[in-house]
Design a protein around this motif. Sequence first.
Motif, short mmCIF file in Angstrom:
data_model
loop_
_atom_site.label_atom_id
_atom_site.label_comp_id
_atom_site.label_asym_id
_atom_site.label_seq_id
_atom_site.Cartn_x
_atom_site.Cartn_y
_atom_site.Cartn_z
N SER A 26 6.54 6.75 5.43
CA SER A 26 7.27 8.00 5.61
C SER A 26 6.43 9.23 5.27
CB SER A 26 8.54 7.99 4.75
OG SER A 26 8.19 7.82 3.38
N ASN A 27 5.18 9.04 4.91
CA ASN A 27 4.30 10.15 4.52
C ASN A 27 2.96 9.91 5.20
OD1 ASN A 27 2.15 11.40 2.72
ND2 ASN A 27 4.00 12.20 1.76
N PRO A 28 2.29 10.97 5.66
CA PRO A 28 0.98 10.78 6.32
C PRO A 28 -0.07 10.09 5.45
CG PRO A 28 1.78 13.01 6.67
CD PRO A 28 2.72 12.36 5.70
N ALA A 29 0.10 10.12 4.12
CA ALA A 29 -0.86 9.48 3.22
C ALA A 29 -0.60 7.98 3.06
CB ALA A 29 -0.83 10.15 1.85
N CYS A 30 0.55 7.49 3.56
CA CYS A 30 0.89 6.07 3.44
C CYS A 30 -0.01 5.23 4.34
CB CYS A 30 2.34 5.83 3.85
SG CYS A 30 3.56 6.52 2.73
N SER A 31 -0.49 4.12 3.82
CA SER A 31 -1.34 3.22 4.61
C SER A 31 -0.52 2.28 5.49
CB SER A 31 -2.24 2.40 3.70
OG SER A 31 -1.47 1.44 3.00
N GLY A 32 0.73 2.05 5.10
CA GLY A 32 1.56 1.07 5.81
C GLY A 32 1.27 -0.36 5.38
N GLN A 33 0.30 -0.54 4.47
CA GLN A 33 -0.06 -1.87 3.95
C GLN A 33 0.70 -2.14 2.65
OE1 GLN A 33 -2.06 -3.97 5.75
NE2 GLN A 33 -1.85 -2.30 7.23
N PRO A 34 1.17 -3.37 2.45
CA PRO A 34 1.93 -3.66 1.24
C PRO A 34 1.05 -3.75 -0.01
CG PRO A 34 1.71 -5.65 2.55
CD PRO A 34 1.10 -4.52 3.36
N ALA A 35 1.64 -3.36 -1.12
CA ALA A 35 1.04 -3.51 -2.45
C ALA A 35 2.04 -4.27 -3.29
CB ALA A 35 0.75 -2.15 -3.06
N THR A 36 1.57 -5.14 -4.17
CA THR A 36 2.47 -5.91 -5.03
C THR A 36 2.65 -5.19 -6.36
OG1 THR A 36 1.78 -7.98 -4.00
CG2 THR A 36 2.87 -8.14 -6.13
N MET A 70 -6.61 8.92 -0.30
CA MET A 70 -5.40 9.75 -0.28
C MET A 70 -4.41 9.40 -1.39
SD MET A 70 -4.78 10.27 3.78
CE MET A 70 -4.12 11.92 3.62
N ALA A 71 -4.87 8.67 -2.40
CA ALA A 71 -3.98 8.24 -3.48
C ALA A 71 -3.36 9.42 -4.20
CB ALA A 71 -4.73 7.34 -4.46
N ASP A 72 -4.16 10.44 -4.53
CA ASP A 72 -3.62 11.60 -5.24
C ASP A 72 -2.57 12.32 -4.40
OD1 ASP A 72 -5.11 11.16 -7.51
OD2 ASP A 72 -6.72 12.53 -6.94
N ARG A 73 -2.78 12.42 -3.12
CA ARG A 73 -1.82 13.08 -2.23
C ARG A 73 -0.50 12.31 -2.21
NH1 ARG A 73 -2.63 14.52 4.14
NH2 ARG A 73 -0.57 15.41 4.41
N LEU A 74 -0.57 10.99 -2.17
CA LEU A 74 0.65 10.19 -2.14
C LEU A 74 1.38 10.28 -3.48
CD1 LEU A 74 2.33 8.46 -0.26
CD2 LEU A 74 1.15 6.46 -1.13
N ARG A 75 0.63 10.25 -4.59
CA ARG A 75 1.26 10.39 -5.91
C ARG A 75 1.98 11.73 -6.03
NH1 ARG A 75 -3.08 6.98 -7.77
NH2 ARG A 75 -4.57 8.69 -7.80
N ALA A 76 1.43 12.78 -5.44
CA ALA A 76 2.02 14.12 -5.51
C ALA A 76 3.24 14.27 -4.61
CB ALA A 76 0.97 15.17 -5.15
N ALA A 77 3.47 13.31 -3.72
CA ALA A 77 4.59 13.41 -2.77
C ALA A 77 5.95 13.28 -3.44
CB ALA A 77 4.45 12.37 -1.67
N GLY A 78 5.99 12.68 -4.62
CA GLY A 78 7.26 12.52 -5.32
C GLY A 78 8.04 11.31 -4.81
N ILE A 79 9.29 11.51 -4.46
CA ILE A 79 10.15 10.41 -4.02
C ILE A 79 9.84 10.04 -2.58
CG2 ILE A 79 12.53 9.69 -3.60
CD1 ILE A 79 13.37 11.48 -5.93
N LEU A 80 9.58 8.77 -2.36
CA LEU A 80 9.28 8.24 -1.02
C LEU A 80 10.25 7.12 -0.69
CD1 LEU A 80 5.42 7.74 -1.35
CD2 LEU A 80 6.56 9.53 -0.04
N LYS A 81 10.54 6.96 0.57
CA LYS A 81 11.28 5.78 1.02
C LYS A 81 10.26 4.66 1.18
CE LYS A 81 15.05 8.09 3.37
NZ LYS A 81 16.15 7.73 2.52
N VAL A 82 10.59 3.48 0.62
CA VAL A 82 9.69 2.34 0.73
C VAL A 82 10.44 1.14 1.30
CG1 VAL A 82 8.19 3.06 -1.18
CG2 VAL A 82 10.10 1.52 -1.63
N GLN A 83 9.68 0.29 1.95
CA GLN A 83 10.18 -1.01 2.36
C GLN A 83 9.74 -1.99 1.28
OE1 GLN A 83 8.59 -1.78 6.24
NE2 GLN A 83 9.22 0.22 7.02
N TYR A 84 10.56 -2.98 1.01
CA TYR A 84 10.22 -3.90 -0.08
C TYR A 84 10.79 -5.28 0.21
CZ TYR A 84 15.06 -3.16 -1.52
OH TYR A 84 16.42 -3.09 -1.53
N LYS A 85 10.14 -6.27 -0.42
CA LYS A 85 10.67 -7.63 -0.39
C LYS A 85 10.23 -8.34 -1.65
CE LYS A 85 7.08 -10.10 2.18
NZ LYS A 85 6.78 -11.00 3.27
#
Length: 195
Positions: A26-36, A70-85
């Motif tokens: 949901s943010n241009p800084a998102c990679s779209g790759q999952p992190a655990t 782009m980690a700092d940019r994503l951290r500064a984004a605040g609340i993000l919608k995430v997909q999770y499992k």
Amino acid sequence: MIAAGSPSLFKGGKGCGACYEVKCDSNPACSGQPATVVITDECPAGVCLAEAAHFDMSGTSMGAMAKPGMADRLRAAGILKVQYKRVPCKYSGVNIAFRVDQGSNPFYFEVLVEFEDGDGDLSAVHLMEAGCSTWTPMVQNWGALWRYNSNTGKALRAPFSIRLTSDSGKVLVANNVIPASWKAGATYRSLVNYS
């Protein structure tokens, strides 16, 4: 990576935490790759209780979902919608550890169970004192902390063995994992883990 989560994600705080794959797009800084991430605690009230699923992620966890650089940019984004499992916890090459709580003494013993592979949820923890042949149930204090109070007025006798039972029914025994010379605040690593 560490995070806190809504009570529904943490599943009541059993064991050493629940593991989830999370990703954002949901943010241009998102990679779209999952992190655990490992949910180690329930996050504070407010938005955590208002939503069915809310992750209160560490800066490292947020940054892990970002595109390179782009980690700092994503951290500064605040609340993000995430997909999770939900995924099994994996601590490759690491055995379960027991961190003795600072408040432990010869009559009160409390441990934090860490690095448990598998579903991350414990239904029971038992302690066996030196010279005993019976297991005594420990009580879940909160999160991954389990305690035993000597109600007899007698000091507990170490070394201690600890038996873990997962929600799926798997039993694991760490024999004499807490030595006779244990210290409050110390961590003792077992020779076992769920596979």
